[in-house]
Scaffold this motif. Sequence first.
Motif, short mmCIF file in Angstrom:
data_model
loop_
_atom_site.label_atom_id
_atom_site.label_comp_id
_atom_site.label_asym_id
_atom_site.label_seq_id
_atom_site.Cartn_x
_atom_site.Cartn_y
_atom_site.Cartn_z
N GLY A 80 46.57 36.77 36.22
CA GLY A 80 47.44 37.94 36.91
C GLY A 80 48.86 37.25 37.14
O GLY A 80 48.64 37.03 36.25
N THR A 81 50.16 37.62 37.98
CA THR A 81 50.80 37.30 38.26
C THR A 81 50.79 36.61 39.61
O THR A 81 50.17 36.51 41.05
N GLY A 84 56.11 37.77 40.45
CA GLY A 84 56.43 38.06 39.56
C GLY A 84 56.06 37.66 38.03
O GLY A 84 57.03 38.61 37.14
N VAL A 85 55.32 36.45 38.13
CA VAL A 85 55.59 35.92 37.08
C VAL A 85 53.92 35.45 36.83
O VAL A 85 53.36 35.53 37.15
N GLU A 86 53.78 35.76 35.10
CA GLU A 86 52.65 35.69 34.72
C GLU A 86 52.06 34.05 35.23
O GLU A 86 52.63 33.03 34.82
N LEU A 87 50.84 33.95 35.72
CA LEU A 87 50.14 32.89 35.68
C LEU A 87 50.44 31.51 34.75
O LEU A 87 49.72 30.67 34.80
N GLU A 89 50.62 32.86 30.54
CA GLU A 89 51.50 32.71 29.86
C GLU A 89 50.95 32.15 28.77
O GLU A 89 51.03 30.86 28.37
N GLY A 272 52.50 29.25 35.53
CA GLY A 272 53.42 30.18 36.15
C GLY A 272 53.56 29.78 37.75
O GLY A 272 53.65 30.27 38.75
#
Length: 384
Positions: A80-81, A84-87, A89, A272
Amino acid sequence: MRRRSLPAMPGLGRPRIRHNGPVTTTEASTPAPAAGAPSTRRSTVMSIAGLATSALIALLTVVPSPYAIGSPGPTFDTLGTADGVELVEIKGAPTYMSSGELRLTTVSVQRAGSLPFSIGRVLAAWASQSEYVVPQESVYGTAEEEEEAQEQAAQEWISSQESATVSALEALGHPVPATLRIVGASERSNAADLVETDDVIVAVDGEDVETFTDLVDAVGDREAGDDIAVTVVRDGEQITETFATLDDGAGAAVMGLYIDPEFELPIDVTVGIEKVGGPSAGMMFSLGIMDRLTEEDELQGALVAGTGTIDATGDVGAIGGIRMKLIGARDAGAEWFLAPVENCAEVSGNIPDGLNVVAVDTLDDAYEAITRIGAGDTADLPGC
């Protein structure tokens, strides 16, 4: 790990109750002294004791305590995130969405220096099932030791991400080439006088080794004490040295050499989370990477939490604070928890109601477990 501040708790004392009428008690009563009679010795002692107790309670409420308190920390979904940032990427390869969650678990540790709490707060934590108490020095030491520990945790976090990526790719059948550079040798090693720092290992017993896993497998195929022929590149030339392996203390063969593999990763993985340290999230990151790189929806909506270190060969290692992590997983809504086999002794008897624990020894074990959990095939999954 992400630290979370907890409010200080007041001292523990009995509430005062106001009565408007006569008080009935089951204890034997003592006649009250006549009006104007001098206080008895007993009433004097009781008054002093009451004052001392009140003073002690007040002291417990305000005096700082040199202890650290550990509690369940936040959990993060590697699929997930966060903010607001993808954990996780991934660039350089196609990725796929998942309908489930893979939550890494953490432990939050507070100390009196960062969050003033009283002796009473420590006693409350000591009595709690969801917290633990240790001397502050055993966690932080001096200011210099604390800084060194934080730097080490940050480095372990970075190394864990690399190991997670390598092990995930190799578990999916994509070998990761590596430059196997020697950075030192133990005093016990029979190769200490034969190899040099910056030698690069290219073959074992005449067979090329192109990945770190190749090297680990080549050494692991022999008994402790057996000879091994290692070919290195030094100043552009190949040199082969033969020496006896050592016993690692558990009966396995080792060379006694320190290798710093420089991996040639075919994809770019960015994590992230900034305020998490240490290596214990490695396995859950590996699973997140594997899930994102495969079309199959392994979890099929399941919420699985877990913990465990990971090395580049996919071996899952033990971690600390697992009792708190079990509670954190339960609180996050997980029904399943992946725990390193080496932690089973601590897990047994401390599993929260509603949580099922699966013991795993390798990344392959963990991946099989989440796939079977998603499929509802959980009858004979190994537990602790």
